[in-house]
Design an enzyme around this catalytic site. Structure first.
Site, short mmCIF file in Angstrom:
data_model
loop_
_atom_site.label_atom_id
_atom_site.label_comp_id
_atom_site.label_asym_id
_atom_site.label_seq_id
_atom_site.Cartn_x
_atom_site.Cartn_y
_atom_site.Cartn_z
CG HIS A 141 -2.00 -1.07 1.12
ND1 HIS A 141 -3.00 -1.21 2.06
CD2 HIS A 141 -2.23 -2.04 0.19
CE1 HIS A 141 -3.81 -2.20 1.71
NE2 HIS A 141 -3.36 -2.72 0.59
CD GLU B 204 -1.24 3.82 4.10
OE1 GLU B 204 -2.33 3.96 4.68
OE2 GLU B 204 -1.11 3.15 3.04
CB CYS C 275 -5.80 -1.13 5.88
SG CYS C 275 -4.11 -1.67 5.56
CB ALA D 194 -27.47 5.69 -34.70
CD1 TRP E 3 -15.46 6.78 -37.51
CD2 TRP E 3 -16.23 6.16 -35.53
NE1 TRP E 3 -14.90 5.56 -37.23
CE2 TRP E 3 -15.35 5.15 -36.00
CE3 TRP E 3 -16.83 5.98 -34.29
CZ2 TRP E 3 -15.08 3.99 -35.28
CZ3 TRP E 3 -16.56 4.83 -33.57
CH2 TRP E 3 -15.69 3.85 -34.06
NE ARG F 282 -14.29 1.55 -24.73
CZ ARG F 282 -14.21 1.22 -26.00
NH1 ARG F 282 -13.09 0.63 -26.45
NH2 ARG F 282 -15.19 1.46 -26.84
CB THR G 286 -24.28 -2.40 -28.48
OG1 THR G 286 -25.18 -1.38 -28.03
CG2 THR G 286 -22.96 -1.77 -28.86
CG ASP H 93 -22.20 -0.73 -33.50
OD1 ASP H 93 -22.71 -0.58 -34.62
OD2 ASP H 93 -22.49 -0.03 -32.51
CB SER I 178 -32.86 -11.06 -22.20
OG SER I 178 -32.63 -9.95 -21.35
#
Length: 361
Positions: A52, A54, A77, A164, A172, A186, A198, A202, A223
């Site tokens: 960590h 510290e 901690c 879109a 794009w 990300r 999606t 794509d 699903s």
């Protein structure tokens, strides 16, 4: 606490930010050791399972840690995890004062680290620059306090709010700079969540194309198991959440390295809350949603989105184009999704807006 304390805590926060892409599921933490007005040691938590912040700072300081003040962005901690307690290390080093930005929301710590330090005779103060410290670890705080990840939905749209054309064409809308900026979101996320629509439209990979060296989990809501085993997102493994019990389709996806989890909800759809709770149990602090209007709308209507990251391009796509989120028809203004601005800036030729969902009306 004084101006010098704020100066050193600000340095500790900057150090903590270096672990933005690498510490999950642990929090991002920085530590600065100061003695006689000079920094004698500094460090940050680099990766889960490694020392960590510290401990890194104490190793740099050596014997100079005795009598020093430790500025740490999160309460040290007090329990044995994959590494020994940092509170014990600070006590053993002879630190005389600890300034923590905030208390650790982890129930395994939650004030016990501070209590242990005080019991050893160390002067402890907490709350300096707490808002900045909480913001840096907002996903960790939320996961520890409510058992859910911080859900951030990314949307790229035209200025009139369309993602879109009606025929599905979307590449794009935003420019290269905006698409590059998405890589940073990300990289800091523990998981990227999308819907099968999606994937079918794509065939994205949703990976990080940067030098961070870390890839988030890829999670797909499917699903009825419509995703083909040839989908690129399955490369390197993925989580597929489904309501389907079709054994053959589940086996085909597993053969491609996917983990298939059955979580049926109402109306034959996946239980969205259960999915997010499962991701939290897997150690996901921040989840980035990169999906179309159906999943965005479902998450918003369920109150499961915390933040929107909107990239708005200087163009108009017209009324027939597809919108950001399918919220259905609202008949009263009280049904609207209210936001408040966090950050607005230009990224290349586009506008980036970060907005938080207003939870209380």
């Amino acid at each position: 606490m004084n101006a010098a304390d704020s100066q050193w805590m600000a340095l500790a926060l900057r150090l903590a930010e270096r672990g933005l892409h690498t510490t999950s599921p642990n929090p991002r933490v920085g530590c600065v050791l100061v003695k006689d007005g000079k920094v004698v040691g500094e460090g940050w938590h680099e990766r889960a399972g490694e020392p960590h912040a510290e401990v890194h700072a104490l190793r740099v300081a050596g014997k100079q840690a005795q009598g020093a003040t430790a500025y740490v962005t999160l309460e040290p901690c007090s329990h044995h995890g994959r590494t020994p307690p940092c509170s014990d290390a600070l006590i053993a080093a002879g630190v005389k004062r600890v300034v923590a930005a905030m208390q650790d929301p982890n129930p395994l710590v939650a004030g016990q680290g501070i209590a242990k330090l005080r019991a050893a005779g160390i002067d402890v103060e907490s709350g300096l620059m707490e808002a900045a410290a909480r913001e840096l670890n907002i996903g960790f705080v939320v996961r520890m306090s409510r058992g859910m990840p911080w859900v951030r939905s990314k949307v790229a749209a035209s200025l009139d709010g369309h993602t879109a054309l009606n025929n599905g064409t979307s590449k794009w809308i935003t420019g290269e700079a905006a698409r590059s900026d998405v890589q940073q979101w990300r990289a800091r996320s523990c998981a990227v969540l999308t819907g099968v629509g999606t994937v079918l439209a794509d065939d994205p990979q949703l990976n990080v194309r940067s030098e961070s060296g870390r890839q988030p989990l890829r999670a797909i809501l499917d699903s009825h198991l419509r995703m083909p085993p040839t989908a690129r997102i399955l490369g390197g493994g993925a989580l597929v959440y489904t309501a389907s019990a079709d054994a053959a389709k589940r086996a085909a996806l597993r053969q491609k390295g996917a983990e298939v989890i059955q979580m049926p909800g109402t109306n034959g759809q996946v239980d969205l809350s259960a999915v997010l709770r499962d991701l939290a149990q897997r150690g996901c602090n921040e989840v980035l949603v990169e999906a179309g209007r159906t999943l965005n709308g479902a998450l918003l209507k369920a109150g499961l989105v915390d933040e929107l990251v909107l990239y708005l391009a200087p163009q108009l796509l017209g009324d027939a184009a597809r919108g950001m989120a399918d919220l259905g028809e609202l008949t009263q203004l009280q049904q609207r999704v209210e936001l408040h601005w966090q950050d607005v800036r230009q990224v290349g030729g586009d506008l980036r807006i970060v907005a938080r969902i207003t939870k209380e009306k």
